[in-house]
Design an enzyme around this catalytic site. Structure first.
Site, PDB file in Angstrom:
ATOM      1  N   ASP A 101       4.170   7.762  -3.694  1.00 28.72           N
ATOM      2  CA  ASP A 101       4.562   7.086  -2.458  1.00 28.72           C
ATOM      3  C   ASP A 101       3.487   7.285  -1.394  1.00 28.72           C
ATOM      4  OD1 ASP A 101       6.018   5.860  -0.451  1.00 28.72           O
ATOM      5  OD2 ASP A 101       7.848   6.986  -0.841  1.00 28.72           O
ATOM      6  N   ASP A 102       2.810   6.212  -1.010  1.00 24.23           N
ATOM      7  CA  ASP A 102       1.756   6.255   0.014  1.00 24.23           C
ATOM      8  C   ASP A 102       0.522   7.035  -0.426  1.00 24.23           C
ATOM      9  OD1 ASP A 102       3.568   4.859   1.528  1.00 24.23           O
ATOM     10  OD2 ASP A 102       3.655   6.281   3.175  1.00 24.23           O
ATOM     11  N   CYS A 131       6.332   0.059   0.777  1.00 30.27           N
ATOM     12  CA  CYS A 131       7.143   0.697  -0.261  1.00 30.27           C
ATOM     13  C   CYS A 131       8.253  -0.174  -0.820  1.00 30.27           C
ATOM     14  CB  CYS A 131       7.684   2.033   0.241  1.00 30.27           C
ATOM     15  SG  CYS A 131       8.249   2.042   1.948  1.00 30.27           S
ATOM     16  N   ARG A 174       8.305  -1.771  -4.688  1.00 31.45           N
ATOM     17  CA  ARG A 174       9.271  -1.336  -5.693  1.00 31.45           C
ATOM     18  C   ARG A 174      10.066  -2.528  -6.241  1.00 31.45           C
ATOM     19  NH1 ARG A 174       9.569   4.402  -4.749  1.00 31.45           N
ATOM     20  NH2 ARG A 174       7.935   4.703  -3.179  1.00 31.45           N
ATOM     21  N   LYS A 213      13.251   8.197  -5.669  1.00 34.27           N
ATOM     22  CA  LYS A 213      13.519   7.293  -4.550  1.00 34.27           C
ATOM     23  C   LYS A 213      13.878   5.893  -5.037  1.00 34.27           C
ATOM     24  CE  LYS A 213      10.769   5.144  -0.820  1.00 34.27           C
ATOM     25  NZ  LYS A 213       9.602   5.312   0.056  1.00 34.27           N
ATOM     26  N   HIS A 251      15.369   3.016  -2.459  1.00 33.62           N
ATOM     27  CA  HIS A 251      14.873   2.273  -1.297  1.00 33.62           C
ATOM     28  C   HIS A 251      14.967   0.757  -1.466  1.00 33.62           C
ATOM     29  CE1 HIS A 251      11.676   2.247   2.161  1.00 33.62           C
ATOM     30  NE2 HIS A 251      12.911   2.338   2.622  1.00 33.62           N
ATOM     31  N   HIS A 275       4.436  10.733   0.774  1.00 31.37           N
ATOM     32  CA  HIS A 275       4.942  10.054   1.972  1.00 31.37           C
ATOM     33  C   HIS A 275       5.296  11.090   3.038  1.00 31.37           C
ATOM     34  CE1 HIS A 275       7.587   7.584   4.501  1.00 31.37           C
ATOM     35  NE2 HIS A 275       7.297   6.517   3.772  1.00 31.37           N
ATOM     36  N   ASP A 319       2.616   3.049  -4.619  1.00 30.78           N
ATOM     37  CA  ASP A 319       3.264   1.831  -4.136  1.00 30.78           C
ATOM     38  C   ASP A 319       2.449   1.082  -3.100  1.00 30.78           C
ATOM     39  OD1 ASP A 319       3.612   3.678  -2.100  1.00 30.78           O
ATOM     40  OD2 ASP A 319       5.765   3.351  -1.866  1.00 30.78           O
ATOM     41  N   ASN A 320       1.475   1.727  -2.495  1.00 33.00           N
ATOM     42  CA  ASN A 320       0.601   1.070  -1.512  1.00 33.00           C
ATOM     43  C   ASN A 320      -0.500   2.045  -1.145  1.00 33.00           C
ATOM     44  OD1 ASN A 320       3.542   1.464   0.264  1.00 33.00           O
ATOM     45  ND2 ASN A 320       1.806   2.757   0.812  1.00 33.00           N
ATOM     46  N   LYS A 357      -1.909   1.051   4.502  1.00 30.36           N
ATOM     47  CA  LYS A 357      -0.577   0.556   4.192  1.00 30.36           C
ATOM     48  C   LYS A 357      -0.144  -0.459   5.248  1.00 30.36           C
ATOM     49  CE  LYS A 357       4.165   2.466   4.310  1.00 30.36           C
ATOM     50  NZ  LYS A 357       4.927   3.732   4.436  1.00 30.36           N
TER      51      LYS A 357
END
Length: 529
Positions: free
Chosen positions: A13-14, A51, A55, A108, A110, A196, A300-301, A369
């Site tokens: 994540d991130d 994010c 996903r 996660k 989300h 993240h 994710d990014n 991001k």
């Protein structure tokens, strides 16, 4: 090979493009590096810049706007953006489950606007037979909110455990799932929140990173560039973007002890995740499942330059920003945002690592991001699958692929058919040929849009814009870091790609940012950005 492969999908994540050791970073990631050394790394894999949309696209093989996740999982309001997975998409868990696979999710989600009442956008209702994790997008690593086992809320259970740490708990659940698994094929999705924000890590992990960043972001970025060239991730002649214009030289930075501490905690978060991935790999190896498991890792990014305004603390909770705790576990205040007098790491802080270190994470690119320039969408991508990739161990592929391609890849590898009654056809193409050494045809367009930032790529050309500016055009073969805009010299290419993007946006239900802002002024609840 006749036995159907297992699938393990690990999502960070991130995480920035260059953070892993096998992509040029100084962060110690021996387990991911080992997977890369015995697998394939993609150098031109891209995401959708944020994010929730990433996903949604990854799990459905569609563009996020088609799935109901146009911006985030908040109620995004108009058009196809309810903020929850809609009934026009099928998740890969639903498809594989119908094809005889056991499906697991740890981490996660989300992808649901309503995170309190079970509904058709919860993972347990979208194909995942076993679930442990959080429905929220981020939060306290030591006491996460909206933590579920199945559909039971166990947030209080985690908060009462003085040794609880979410990254480790995600690993524990994944290992438990796999250790207890039988002989049928499985799909295991492991969605870490690391790294993240907030910057939360165990002190023992932070200590191992102590002093690593004392020379500052300029030196670290230069070292990453050198290592990326050595690894073949970055061409010897490729011009690297300069330090972000909003970031001072390290020697001019204030609060340098605090600045390096931020990156120490970030690195500790990544290293805890890598340690967990090593445990998952060892579980597969012990069960004799590793060779015929397609093990995929990506982010994710790009790295995140966002900051929360300092000093609000518990007022965030009062204003509905519930991922910020109203109080630390000891009942004291939570110090939110960039406040150098409070060193990050523990749960009484809620800090981010900031634009300077995000610029390092995204080496060699610019932007972050939320942008559709490479800094926002470029991701490391590792696939390890000895039984399916033959002699490709340790290789790189520069064929461009993106998130809608994951589901078609899995379906080709497993032989599971996409349902004939699915409301929408898949948008991507399989990556198996690219992993096995096939060249890029260079013919298809790849499309991107997030909060007005937009891009389309075809062959060597990438048309991209930062809302509300004009389109820029880059030749990614010679300028992968997007430093020399050639839109003025190639007006025909600009017009052609802009028409392609407009047709795609209309077909997929992209809501113009101007329209969302207009609706917001009339009082329709949309997520501010």
């Amino acid at each position: 090979m006749t036995e159907r492969p297992n699938i393990v999908l690990v999502l960070a994540d991130d995480l920035g493009y260059s953070d892993l050791g096998c992509y040029g970073g100084e962060i110690e990631t021996p387990n991911l590096d080992a997977l890369a050394a015995n697998g394939v790394r993609m150098t031109r894999f891209t995401t959708t810049a944020r994010c929730s949309p990433s996903r949604a696209s990854l799990l459905t093989g569609l563009h996020p706007h088609q799935t109901g996740i146009g911006v985030l999982n908040w109620n995004d309001g108009p058009g196809g953006y309810p903020g929850s997975l809609n009934d026009r998409c099928r998740t890969i868990a639903e498809v594989l489950g119908a094809g005889g696979y056991t499906t697991y999710l740890s981490g996660k989600w989300h992808l649901s606007h309503d995170t309190t009442t079970p509904n058709d956008s919860w993972p347990t209702r979208r194909g995942f037979q076993h679930y442990y994790g959080t429905l929220a997008g981020c939060g306290n690593y030591f006491a996460p909110i909206r933590l579920k086992r199945g559909e039971e809320d166990i947030s209080a259970e985690a908060a009462a455990d003085p040794d609880y740490y979410f990254t480790d708990a995600v690993t524990d659940a994944a290992v438990e799932f796999l250790d207890g698994h039988g002989e049928e094929p499985f799909f295991c999705y492991v969605a870490y929140t690391a790294p993240h924000f907030p910057l939360h890590a165990r002190e023992s992990d932070i200590e191992r990173c102590r002093g690593r960043y004392r020379e500052g972001w300029d030196v670290v970025r230069q070292r990453r560039v050198a290592k990326m060239r050595e690894l073949g991730i970055l061409g010897e002649d490729t011009e690297v973007s300069p330090r972000d214009p909003d970031v001072p030289a390290w020697e001019d930075a204030e609060h340098r002890d605090w600045e390096q501490r931020k990156m120490e905690v970030y690195a500790a978060q990544v290293e805890a995740m890598d340690r967990g991935i090593g445990r998952i790999v060892e579980t597969l190896r012990a069960k004799g499942k590793l060779d015929n498991t397609m093990f995929v890792f990506l982010s994710d990014n790009g790295g995140c330059a966002e900051e929360l305004p300092p000093g609000l603390g518990s007022e965030y909770a009062a204003r509905g920003f519930s991922v910020v705790p109203a109080a630390a576990r000891d009942g004291g205040p939570v110090h939110v945002g960039p406040q150098p007098q409070y060193l990050p790491g523990s749960d009484d802080t809620y800090q981010m690592y900031g634009k300077a270190w995000a610029n390092v994470s995204n080496t060699p690119f610019r932007f972050f991001k939320r942008w559709t320039h490479e800094g926002g969408i470029a991701s490391p991508f590792i696939v390890h699958w000895p039984a399916g990739l033959g002699d490709r161990a340790g290789t790189l592929t520069g064929v461009p692929h993106y998130l809608p391609d994951f589901v078609p890849t899995v379906l080709e590898a497993t032989g599971v058919s996409y349902p004939d009654d699915a409301p929408l056809p898949l948008e991507g193409t399989s990556m198996l040929g690219s992993w096995r050494g096939a060249p890029d045809s260079g013919e298809r367009c790849q499309f991107y849009e997030h909060i007005g930032n937009a891009a389309v790529r075809r062959g060597k050309w990438k048309l991209v814009r930062e809302y509300p500016a004009d389109w820029e055009l880059y030749d990614l073969d010679t300028d992968p870091t997007e430093l020399s805009d050639v839109a003025g010299a190639q007006p025909d290419v600009v017009r052609e790609l802009a028409r392609e993007w407009a047709a795609w946006a209309a077909r997929c239900g992209v809501v113009p940012r101007e329209r969302i802002l207009e609706l917001a002024r009339w009082g329709i609840a949309v997520r501010a950005w």
